[in-house]
Scaffold this motif. Structure first.
Motif, PDB file in Angstrom:
ATOM      1  N   ASN A 146       4.541  -2.297   0.403  1.00 15.99           N
ATOM      2  CA  ASN A 146       3.525  -1.299   0.749  1.00 15.99           C
ATOM      3  C   ASN A 146       2.772  -1.707   2.010  1.00 15.99           C
ATOM      4  O   ASN A 146       2.513  -0.869   2.898  1.00 15.99           O
ATOM      5  CB  ASN A 146       2.569  -1.121  -0.428  1.00 15.99           C
ATOM      6  CG  ASN A 146       1.324  -0.332  -0.076  1.00 15.99           C
ATOM      7  OD1 ASN A 146       0.222  -0.878  -0.042  1.00 15.99           O
ATOM      8  ND2 ASN A 146       1.473   0.963   0.186  1.00 15.99           N
ATOM      9  N   ASP A 152       7.001   2.234   1.663  1.00 17.97           N
ATOM     10  CA  ASP A 152       6.474   2.736   0.391  1.00 17.97           C
ATOM     11  C   ASP A 152       7.557   3.161  -0.594  1.00 17.97           C
ATOM     12  O   ASP A 152       7.383   3.015  -1.811  1.00 17.97           O
ATOM     13  CB  ASP A 152       5.516   3.898   0.633  1.00 17.97           C
ATOM     14  CG  ASP A 152       4.166   3.438   1.174  1.00 17.97           C
ATOM     15  OD1 ASP A 152       3.931   2.213   1.214  1.00 17.97           O
ATOM     16  OD2 ASP A 152       3.352   4.304   1.559  1.00 17.97           O
ATOM     17  N   LEU A 175      -1.093   4.065  -3.086  1.00 15.31           N
ATOM     18  CA  LEU A 175      -0.056   3.220  -3.675  1.00 15.31           C
ATOM     19  C   LEU A 175      -0.536   1.774  -3.766  1.00 15.31           C
ATOM     20  O   LEU A 175      -0.261   1.079  -4.754  1.00 15.31           O
ATOM     21  CB  LEU A 175       1.230   3.308  -2.860  1.00 15.31           C
ATOM     22  CG  LEU A 175       2.405   2.458  -3.346  1.00 15.31           C
ATOM     23  CD1 LEU A 175       2.777   2.793  -4.793  1.00 15.31           C
ATOM     24  CD2 LEU A 175       3.622   2.639  -2.421  1.00 15.31           C
ATOM     25  N   LYS A 176      -1.274   1.327  -2.758  1.00 13.81           N
ATOM     26  CA  LYS A 176      -1.844  -0.022  -2.816  1.00 13.81           C
ATOM     27  C   LYS A 176      -2.745  -0.161  -4.039  1.00 13.81           C
ATOM     28  O   LYS A 176      -2.684  -1.172  -4.756  1.00 13.81           O
ATOM     29  CB  LYS A 176      -2.634  -0.316  -1.544  1.00 13.81           C
ATOM     30  CG  LYS A 176      -3.246  -1.718  -1.509  1.00 13.81           C
ATOM     31  CD  LYS A 176      -3.919  -2.012  -0.179  1.00 13.81           C
ATOM     32  CE  LYS A 176      -4.450  -3.437  -0.156  1.00 13.81           C
ATOM     33  NZ  LYS A 176      -5.041  -3.806   1.139  1.00 13.81           N
ATOM     34  N   ASN A 207       4.545  -0.822   5.099  1.00 16.35           N
ATOM     35  CA  ASN A 207       4.825   0.622   5.229  1.00 16.35           C
ATOM     36  C   ASN A 207       6.222   0.992   4.743  1.00 16.35           C
ATOM     37  O   ASN A 207       6.838   1.933   5.249  1.00 16.35           O
ATOM     38  CB  ASN A 207       4.628   1.079   6.683  1.00 16.35           C
ATOM     39  CG  ASN A 207       3.198   0.888   7.154  1.00 16.35           C
ATOM     40  OD1 ASN A 207       2.257   1.239   6.453  1.00 16.35           O
ATOM     41  ND2 ASN A 207       3.037   0.312   8.335  1.00 16.35           N
ATOM     42  N   ARG A 258       7.587   1.678  -4.334  1.00 18.55           N
ATOM     43  CA  ARG A 258       7.511   2.472  -5.566  1.00 18.55           C
ATOM     44  C   ARG A 258       8.616   2.093  -6.547  1.00 18.55           C
ATOM     45  O   ARG A 258       8.411   2.080  -7.764  1.00 18.55           O
ATOM     46  CB  ARG A 258       7.563   3.959  -5.242  1.00 18.55           C
ATOM     47  CG  ARG A 258       6.272   4.533  -4.671  1.00 18.55           C
ATOM     48  CD  ARG A 258       6.308   6.045  -4.646  1.00 18.55           C
ATOM     49  NE  ARG A 258       7.306   6.552  -3.714  1.00 18.55           N
ATOM     50  CZ  ARG A 258       7.075   6.800  -2.425  1.00 18.55           C
ATOM     51  NH1 ARG A 258       5.861   6.597  -1.910  1.00 18.55           N
ATOM     52  NH2 ARG A 258       8.030   7.270  -1.642  1.00 18.55           N
ATOM     53  N   SER A 289       1.536   7.142  -2.059  1.00 21.03           N
ATOM     54  CA  SER A 289       1.862   6.439  -0.826  1.00 21.03           C
ATOM     55  C   SER A 289       0.598   5.819  -0.248  1.00 21.03           C
ATOM     56  O   SER A 289      -0.516   6.114  -0.688  1.00 21.03           O
ATOM     57  CB  SER A 289       2.473   7.399   0.200  1.00 21.03           C
ATOM     58  OG  SER A 289       3.652   7.992  -0.275  1.00 21.03           O
TER      59      SER A 289
END
Length: 496
Positions: free
Chosen positions: A390, A395, A421-422, A393, A399, A417
């Motif tokens: 993540n 993502d 997402l973080k 970049n 995931r 994202s």
């Protein structure tokens, strides 16, 4: 090639006493109290001597982590996930991080420098023994274990105290011992990475294959490298080393759904990478003592859940509001990790460490805590890889890793994202690793990138100003500060 042919029971109390008596290397340098080198010249003659010293290093590691439950107080207590009604134990959390008496195991690095001293001796003395005294591959492996233990010790210490005295030379006589000051934490981390890299080159995967997950292997060295590079914000390297671990599903794989807790009961569970065992049959498990800080099982599990436990309420209990904010009702980890005594329980138990046996007789209770303390396991590594991807970049790949853990827990996959997402990955680490000594360090790690477009997941008591002034570090024991004029108290704690 057989790397090990021993039973772990050889790390019993008698060996620990011997190794402590041999451990001179950092005592004078840090506390001005060197013992006589009684065994110099009589020890360090053969492979068995070096192996015994390595086992002593693991025994010292056990003592350092369990002393005052340091691994838990450092890695979990300040996070906000736990609370306590004990007036002497509540300072690291509950809305603040104040420690009125800077004089106990969580602030004292003496035990950790005994590990450093032990490994320095192993590295120096093994080099003096002819290779012919070792079975094939054993000398390099034992050297790898020493590098790993030294790297792991400095990694723990620098995350807790920041700048540290850097002692890399073996000290066996009084004239070799000097008082030394603190080295910048960046240099400490360079040493951690250097030692862990050497360990990964010298160790092999074979230790895992032989069911020796209580001793270092190539996998544990790679896991340490992955964490150390993440701490430094070098996520490219984090991905490199996590990939190396996940590339060996023949040796390391996730436990099946509904059986995660097996990693605490079963040392050889394939999800485990490196653990500290705690077995009564090996003279390792701890019993309850009302006058000392006890094993984490005795402070997190109540007598309502396991008959014979000393506390009606756990000393440290999970905060219900925090649990409801991170877990959904269909998450199998709620059942595996959390024990509710009734439907309205406001002090739920952490039951990860519920492997407890009563060795008493005649109706008496002599409870012994036996759960493993896990340093590295695969779920941690997968989620660390997701964090790194993540940050880079990537993502879509992040995931995939995140959802491996969510699938195992029986909860819906996530599809966010970027910063969302973080957040998802951080919270998944909370859910999965709660009580294993990671969450507060995760908060500090994410906070270290706060000023560069990142997001910090601070605990409730942490202000941005305090964080920027390294108020996340722990104080150093006043006895150490008062003894060595070259060591000053951490800045935040000078007036707090």
């Amino acid at each position: 090639m057989k790397i090990f042919n021993i039973k772990y029971s050889t790390i019993a109390t008698g060996l620990l006493v011997l190794i402590i008596s041999l451990n001179f290397s950092c005592k004078k340098a840090l506390e001005n109290d060197l013992e006589n080198a009684t065994y110099e010249g009589a020890y360090w003659k053969s492979e068995s001597d070096i192996n015994g010293a390595a086992l002593g290093g693991y025994a010292l590691l056990r003592r350092s982590l369990f002393n005052q439950n340091a691994f838990f107080l450092w890695g979990d207590a300040p996070s906000g996930l736990f609370a306590s009604d004990a007036t002497n134990d509540q300072y690291p959390y509950a809305g603040r991080f104040r420690i009125p008496y800077k004089e106990n195991g969580t602030q004292n690095w003496t035990n950790w420098y005994q590990i450093v001293g032990q490994t320095n001796l192993i590295l120096a003395k093994a080099a003096e023994i002819d290779d012919s005294k070792f079975a094939a591959g054993r000398k390099n492996y034992l050297l790898g274990e020493a590098y790993f233990l030294r790297a792991l010790s400095y990694f723990y210490m620098t995350r807790v105290w920041g700048d540290l005295p850097l002692q890399l030379q073996a000290v066996t006589t009084a004239d070799q011992a000097i008082l030394i000051g603190r080295t910048n934490e960046k240099e400490i981390m360079k040493q951690v990475l250097s030692d862990a890299t050497k360990a990964s080159a010298l160790l092999t995967w074979e230790g895992l294959n032989e069911g020796q997950r209580f001793r270092a292997s190539k996998a544990s060295a790679l896991a340490l490298l992955a964490h150390a590079y993440a701490w430094n914000g070098d996520y490219q390297k984090t991905v490199l080393y996590t990939d190396s671990i996940t590339s060996r599903p023949d040796l390391i794989s996730l436990q099946p759904k509904g059986n995660i807790r097996d990693v605490f009961a079963n040392t050889n569970a394939k999800e485990n990478i490196f653990v500290i065992t705690n077995k009564y049959s090996n003279n390792e498990s701890s019993g309850y003592d009302a006058n000392i800080a006890n094993s984490i099982a005795f402070i997190t599990i109540s007598s309502d859940l396991i008959k014979g436990m000393p506390n009606i309420n756990p000393t440290y209990y999970l905060v219900p509001a925090m649990l409801s904010s991170i877990y959904t009702k269909d998450d199998t980890r709620l059942t595996e990790f959390v024990g509710y005594r009734n439907a309205t329980d406001v002090k739920p138990n952490l039951v990860k460490y519920k492997d407890i046996q009563n060795v008493g007789s005649g109706g008496t209770f002599d409870m012994r805590a036996e759960s493993n303390l896990i340093i590295f396991r695969l779920a941690d590594i997968i989620l660390l890889k997701a964090e790194a991807l993540n940050a880079l970049n990537r993502d879509g790949e992040a995931r995939i890793e995140l959802n491996k853990i969510r699938q195992r827990a029986g909860v819906a996959e996530l599809n966010n994202s970027g910063l969302f997402l973080k957040r998802d990955i951080f919270q998944e680490r909370e859910r999965e690793l709660i009580g294993e000594g990671h969450t507060y360090f995760d908060m500090v790690r994410t906070g270290r990138t706060y000023g560069t477009g990142g997001v910090a997941f601070f605990p409730p008591w942490m202000s941005l100003d305090r964080f920027r002034n390294k108020g996340y570090l722990w104080p150093i024991d006043n006895g150490i500060v008062n003894t060595n004029r070259l060591i000053g108290q951490n800045q935040w704690w000078q007036n707090n």
